[in-house]
Design a protein around this motif. Structure first.
Motif, mmCIF file in Angstrom:
data_model
loop_
_atom_site.group_PDB
_atom_site.id
_atom_site.type_symbol
_atom_site.label_atom_id
_atom_site.label_comp_id
_atom_site.label_asym_id
_atom_site.label_seq_id
_atom_site.Cartn_x
_atom_site.Cartn_y
_atom_site.Cartn_z
ATOM 1 N N GLN A 355 -16.850 11.888 -1.577
ATOM 2 C CA GLN A 355 -16.187 13.135 -1.222
ATOM 3 C C GLN A 355 -16.904 13.873 -0.088
ATOM 4 O O GLN A 355 -16.484 14.960 0.313
ATOM 5 C CB GLN A 355 -16.106 14.054 -2.450
ATOM 6 N N GLY A 356 -17.974 13.295 0.417
ATOM 7 C CA GLY A 356 -18.709 13.934 1.502
ATOM 8 C C GLY A 356 -19.942 14.687 1.040
ATOM 9 O O GLY A 356 -20.619 15.331 1.852
ATOM 10 N N ASP A 358 -23.831 15.041 -0.510
ATOM 11 C CA ASP A 358 -25.078 14.371 -0.136
ATOM 12 C C ASP A 358 -25.949 14.233 -1.374
ATOM 13 O O ASP A 358 -25.811 14.994 -2.328
ATOM 14 C CB ASP A 358 -25.810 15.191 0.933
#
Length: 494
Positions: A355-356, A358
């Protein structure tokens, strides 16, 4: 004639332009060699111009063409820094016949960066993010699997008797450190063919993820507020970054002689069609140092890349780096929550990354809880049903910081603080020892800066928790009179 004088003469005879009436070079205590204003310099003054032909890169060196561009790419010399390092090695061997001979002679041959520290010295950095970002193992793998085979395959270009002298692992690390500490991300010439232009966005220098030292800004006529807007990150660790082509990473003679210090920038490198220009971004008084910018990096990054730290007055009266941060891994949140289901947790973490998200979040000196950490904690705390609905919606949980999540954040920060082998007070006391070696002192400064942020954030959360408890108590007290009044009313109605 000293090295600097030879460099300046070479620079000007090779087409470079330097305002010698305004700019000089000297050694500053604690900073090493740097640029100084010889007279008052107004804002917007061009200090020097570097022709694009003087930039040293894998595009300007003749080596890739001699090897053959198809062979160069087949060997993946265009990925990462290995190609530029090999070009710098080869140009060094050419001696005076190389266009960059005088420039290469002027570059530092030793470094104080942790890449060259002993294991005992690196132990002083335990708990910080420095050691994991050195990328020493990956660099040595590139040397063994890419550079050496290339060198050994072309005895016509790399004479066998030169390999053990000029193409060693030690020199490979020195060249890599030169790139890390002194290179610039340079935008390509607009007249170059589109297929060779790299990945550029809105005209700003591309490939900043490769972690070169400084960035180059847009021409002044295009923007007057570009100073420091470009942001760069390092990419020593990320496999995807290693696949990028650093076509814009270049060694820029003269520009790399300027030092940098937190919030002190008074000059910036701008690119034009035919040259790069170092331009003053504010008035500079005679005798003042001319500062470029590294982007106001935290001390951990300054130490890793350049071998020094910044100490400036902080709001609390202490000395430190306002740009310091603390990196917090997702593993700490997982460890605190102790979900007990490794497979399910891995599934959620993998989805989070897709989903982006980190796997590392950053706590800054403003002590604000990172929204990404809040969102990740809420994701890990979802019930099985809530998790399924979240996946269906294809959206990560909103970063709502309630008291339960705040308690998890508190535990995460405490666990993060324990990753250092010593306490904050111990480090502060040790720093007073004047007999400390330079490397140990630098490591202490990094540790203290990070621990200061963690301890302050923990204290802030404690205060928030106390306020929340008072609020809960107040709400409970407020309900009692109302409840009593309601009971009285019922009695009266009877």
């Amino acid at each position: 004639m000293d090295t600097v004088s030879e460099l300046l003469d070479w620079f000007q005879t090779s087409g470079g332009s330097l305002d010698r009436s305004s700019v000089g070079f000297t050694v500053f205590p604690g900073c090493g060699r740097g640029a100084v204003a010889l007279k008052d310099i107004p804002e917007g003054h061009v200090l020097f111009k570097i022709p694009r032909g003087l930039l040293l890169s894998a595009e300007t060196s003749s080596l890739p063409g001699l090897i053959g561009l198809d062979r160069w790419k087949e060997a993946k010399m265009h990925m990462g820094w290995v190609g530029l390092i090999l070009c710098m090695m080869w140009e060094t061997v050419q001696g005076p016949s190389s266009k960059w001979s005088k420039y290469l002679e002027s570059l530092p041959k030793t470094f104080d960066t942790p890449m060259f520290w002993s294991d005992a010295e690196l132990g002083e950095l335990k708990g910080t993010s420095v050691v994991d970002k050195l990328g020493k193992a990956d660099a040595e793998k590139d040397f063994t699997e890419k550079l050496l085979p290339m060198v050994q395959s072309r005895p016509d270009l790399f004479l066998p008797e030169t390999i053990s002298v000029y193409y060693t692992l030690e020199i490979y690390h020195v060249m890599g450190s030169r790139i890390l500490s002194r290179s610039f991300d340079v935008e390509k010439d607009e007249d170059q063919p589109e297929e060779d232009a790299g990945d550029e966005t809105d005209g700003v220098a591309a490939n900043t993820s490769l972690g070169s030292a400084m960035d180059v800004d847009l021409p002044q006529e295009e923007t007057e507020s570009a100073h420091g807007d470009s942001e760069h990150t390092d990419g020593d660790e990320d496999a995807e970054d290693e696949e990028e082509e650093p076509s814009g990473v270049s060694m820029v003679p003269l520009a790399d002689m300027l030092n940098a210090r937190y919030d002190s920038e008074n000059a910036k490198l701008f690119h034009e069609k035919d040259d790069l220009r170092m331009v003053s971004t504010k008035p500079i008084k005679a005798g003042e140092q001319i500062w470029n910018t590294y982007g106001d990096l935290p001390n951990a990054e300054l130490l890793r890349r350049y071998g020094h730290v910044d100490l400036v007055p902080l709001p609390n009266g202490e000395l430190g780096n306002p740009g310091d941060v603390v990196e917090i891994t997702a593993d700490l949140a997982v460890a605190v929550l102790q979900t007990g289901d490794d497979a399910a947790t891995k599934e959620r973490i993998d989805w989070w990354l897709e989903q982006g998200g980190d796997d590392v979040v950053v706590l800054e000196s403003d002590l604000e809880v990172p929204l990404a950490l809040v969102s990740l904690i809420r994701l890990l705390r979802l019930t099985a049903d809530e998790w399924e609905k979240t996946v269906e919606k294809d959206k990560v949980p909103k970063p709502k910081l309630d008291t339960e999540v705040l308690a998890v954040v508190y535990a995460v920060l405490e666990r993060r603080l324990k990753e250092y082998p010593s306490t904050f007070d111990d480090d502060v006391e040790l720093l007073r020892d004047e007999s400390l070696s330079l490397n140990r002192r630098l490591a202490l400064v990094v540790r203290i800066g990070e621990k200061r942020i963690l301890q302050s954030a923990i204290q802030k959360i404690k205060g928030q928790q106390l306020e929340a408890q008072k609020g809960d108590g107040s709400r409970k007290r407020k309900t009692r009179p109302d409840q009593e009044g309601e009971r009285m009313s019922k009695t009266q109605r009877r």
